[in-house]
Write a protein that holds these residues in place. Structure first.
Motif, PDB file in Angstrom:
ATOM      1  N   PHE A 145      16.100 -16.504 -26.145  1.00  0.00           N
ATOM      2  CA  PHE A 145      17.194 -17.390 -25.749  1.00  0.00           C
ATOM      3  C   PHE A 145      18.227 -16.647 -24.898  1.00  0.00           C
ATOM      4  O   PHE A 145      18.721 -17.175 -23.912  1.00  0.00           O
ATOM      5  N   VAL A 146      18.534 -15.418 -25.258  1.00  0.00           N
ATOM      6  CA  VAL A 146      19.540 -14.649 -24.519  1.00  0.00           C
ATOM      7  C   VAL A 146      19.048 -14.300 -23.119  1.00  0.00           C
ATOM      8  O   VAL A 146      19.784 -14.432 -22.142  1.00  0.00           O
ATOM      9  N   GLY A 160      17.479 -20.351 -22.050  1.00  0.00           N
ATOM     10  CA  GLY A 160      18.699 -20.025 -22.778  1.00  0.00           C
ATOM     11  C   GLY A 160      19.783 -19.584 -21.809  1.00  0.00           C
ATOM     12  O   GLY A 160      20.114 -20.292 -20.854  1.00  0.00           O
ATOM     13  N   LEU A 161      20.284 -18.396 -22.034  1.00  0.00           N
ATOM     14  CA  LEU A 161      21.371 -17.880 -21.201  1.00  0.00           C
ATOM     15  C   LEU A 161      20.883 -17.305 -19.870  1.00  0.00           C
ATOM     16  O   LEU A 161      21.675 -17.155 -18.948  1.00  0.00           O
ATOM     17  N   GLY A 162      19.625 -16.937 -19.789  1.00  0.00           N
ATOM     18  CA  GLY A 162      19.054 -16.440 -18.535  1.00  0.00           C
ATOM     19  C   GLY A 162      19.636 -15.116 -18.066  1.00  0.00           C
ATOM     20  O   GLY A 162      19.845 -14.928 -16.868  1.00  0.00           O
ATOM     21  N   LEU A 163      19.862 -14.189 -18.979  1.00  0.00           N
ATOM     22  CA  LEU A 163      20.490 -12.919 -18.617  1.00  0.00           C
ATOM     23  C   LEU A 163      19.506 -11.832 -18.194  1.00  0.00           C
ATOM     24  O   LEU A 163      19.917 -10.735 -17.851  1.00  0.00           O
ATOM     25  N   PHE A 164      18.208 -12.135 -18.199  1.00  0.00           N
ATOM     26  CA  PHE A 164      17.221 -11.136 -17.786  1.00  0.00           C
ATOM     27  C   PHE A 164      17.455 -10.752 -16.325  1.00  0.00           C
ATOM     28  O   PHE A 164      17.535 -11.596 -15.438  1.00  0.00           O
ATOM     29  N   GLY A 165      17.563  -9.469 -16.077  1.00  0.00           N
ATOM     30  CA  GLY A 165      17.810  -8.974 -14.729  1.00  0.00           C
ATOM     31  C   GLY A 165      19.271  -9.003 -14.326  1.00  0.00           C
ATOM     32  O   GLY A 165      19.635  -8.481 -13.274  1.00  0.00           O
ATOM     33  N   LYS A 166      20.128  -9.610 -15.120  1.00  0.00           N
ATOM     34  CA  LYS A 166      21.553  -9.676 -14.808  1.00  0.00           C
ATOM     35  C   LYS A 166      22.359  -8.628 -15.568  1.00  0.00           C
ATOM     36  O   LYS A 166      23.499  -8.362 -15.216  1.00  0.00           O
ATOM     37  N   ASP A 212      22.686  -4.627 -17.030  1.00  0.00           N
ATOM     38  CA  ASP A 212      22.139  -3.291 -16.809  1.00  0.00           C
ATOM     39  C   ASP A 212      21.411  -2.834 -18.074  1.00  0.00           C
ATOM     40  O   ASP A 212      21.468  -3.488 -19.118  1.00  0.00           O
ATOM     41  N   SER A 213      20.714  -1.721 -17.984  1.00  0.00           N
ATOM     42  CA  SER A 213      19.878  -1.252 -19.091  1.00  0.00           C
ATOM     43  C   SER A 213      20.682  -0.974 -20.354  1.00  0.00           C
ATOM     44  O   SER A 213      20.246  -1.305 -21.461  1.00  0.00           O
ATOM     45  N   VAL A 214      21.833  -0.368 -20.202  1.00  0.00           N
ATOM     46  CA  VAL A 214      22.657  -0.012 -21.366  1.00  0.00           C
ATOM     47  C   VAL A 214      23.147  -1.269 -22.080  1.00  0.00           C
ATOM     48  O   VAL A 214      23.090  -1.368 -23.305  1.00  0.00           O
ATOM     49  N   THR A 215      23.608  -2.252 -21.337  1.00  0.00           N
ATOM     50  CA  THR A 215      24.093  -3.496 -21.940  1.00  0.00           C
ATOM     51  C   THR A 215      22.949  -4.264 -22.601  1.00  0.00           C
ATOM     52  O   THR A 215      23.108  -4.812 -23.694  1.00  0.00           O
ATOM     53  N   GLY A 216      21.787  -4.296 -21.958  1.00  0.00           N
ATOM     54  CA  GLY A 216      20.629  -4.955 -22.552  1.00  0.00           C
ATOM     55  C   GLY A 216      20.205  -4.282 -23.847  1.00  0.00           C
ATOM     56  O   GLY A 216      19.943  -4.952 -24.855  1.00  0.00           O
ATOM     57  N   LEU A 217      20.167  -2.951 -23.850  1.00  0.00           N
ATOM     58  CA  LEU A 217      19.813  -2.208 -25.051  1.00  0.00           C
ATOM     59  C   LEU A 217      20.852  -2.425 -26.146  1.00  0.00           C
ATOM     60  O   LEU A 217      20.506  -2.622 -27.311  1.00  0.00           O
ATOM     61  N   ALA A 218      22.123  -2.424 -25.791  1.00  0.00           N
ATOM     62  CA  ALA A 218      23.188  -2.660 -26.767  1.00  0.00           C
ATOM     63  C   ALA A 218      23.065  -4.060 -27.372  1.00  0.00           C
ATOM     64  O   ALA A 218      23.290  -4.242 -28.580  1.00  0.00           O
ATOM     65  N   THR A 219      22.689  -5.032 -26.574  1.00  0.00           N
ATOM     66  CA  THR A 219      22.499  -6.395 -27.073  1.00  0.00           C
ATOM     67  C   THR A 219      21.366  -6.441 -28.092  1.00  0.00           C
ATOM     68  O   THR A 219      21.507  -7.041 -29.164  1.00  0.00           O
ATOM     69  N   VAL A 220      20.258  -5.807 -27.777  1.00  0.00           N
ATOM     70  CA  VAL A 220      19.110  -5.780 -28.686  1.00  0.00           C
ATOM     71  C   VAL A 220      19.472  -5.066 -29.991  1.00  0.00           C
ATOM     72  O   VAL A 220      19.149  -5.548 -31.082  1.00  0.00           O
ATOM     73  N   ILE A 221      20.145  -3.940 -29.906  1.00  0.00           N
ATOM     74  CA  ILE A 221      20.540  -3.192 -31.099  1.00  0.00           C
ATOM     75  C   ILE A 221      21.529  -3.999 -31.937  1.00  0.00           C
ATOM     76  O   ILE A 221      21.451  -4.018 -33.170  1.00  0.00           O
ATOM     77  N   ALA A 222      22.451  -4.703 -31.293  1.00  0.00           N
ATOM     78  CA  ALA A 222      23.416  -5.531 -32.025  1.00  0.00           C
ATOM     79  C   ALA A 222      22.711  -6.660 -32.771  1.00  0.00           C
ATOM     80  O   ALA A 222      23.019  -6.929 -33.942  1.00  0.00           O
ATOM     81  N   VAL A 223      21.768  -7.326 -32.124  1.00  0.00           N
ATOM     82  CA  VAL A 223      21.013  -8.396 -32.786  1.00  0.00           C
ATOM     83  C   VAL A 223      20.260  -7.830 -33.987  1.00  0.00           C
ATOM     84  O   VAL A 223      20.283  -8.411 -35.078  1.00  0.00           O
ATOM     85  N   TYR A 224      19.619  -6.693 -33.829  1.00  0.00           N
ATOM     86  CA  TYR A 224      18.883  -6.069 -34.923  1.00  0.00           C
ATOM     87  C   TYR A 224      19.828  -5.725 -36.078  1.00  0.00           C
ATOM     88  O   TYR A 224      19.515  -6.000 -37.244  1.00  0.00           O
ATOM     89  N   GLY A 225      20.979  -5.132 -35.771  1.00  0.00           N
ATOM     90  CA  GLY A 225      21.941  -4.757 -36.809  1.00  0.00           C
ATOM     91  C   GLY A 225      22.484  -5.955 -37.567  1.00  0.00           C
ATOM     92  O   GLY A 225      22.574  -5.940 -38.802  1.00  0.00           O
TER      93      GLY A 225
END
Length: 75
Positions: free
Chosen positions: A12-13, A18-24, A26-39
């Motif tokens: 969805f993110v 969903g939000l369509g953020l793929f490619g929008k 950067d790598s650090v923000t994408g990784l932080a998003t994934v880690i936040a969802v997991y946490g």
């Protein structure tokens, strides 16, 4: 269950339905998003299992397999 829910949330993110953020992002923000969802999921699951015996899908699975609804809350 954790893996399936992550797929739904992150799909969805990041994708167009969903939000369509793929490619929008950067790598650090994408990784932080994934880690936040997991946490967040890890904390939520721990809290859930302190109160309930099974997750909702596991409860449904057991009810269908045994033909009766098992106890949902811990005793």
């Amino acid at each position: 269950m954790l893996t399936y829910l992550q797929s739904v949330i992150l799909g969805f993110v990041f994708y167009g339905y969903g939000l369509g953020l793929f490619g929008k992002l950067d790598s650090v923000t994408g990784l932080a998003t994934v880690i936040a969802v997991y946490g967040i999921q890890a904390v939520a699951i721990r809290l859930w299992l302190q109160r309930f015996r099974y997750g909702p899908i596991e409860w449904l699975w057991r009810a269908l397999m045994y033909g009766r609804a098992p106890a949902f809350q811990n005793t």
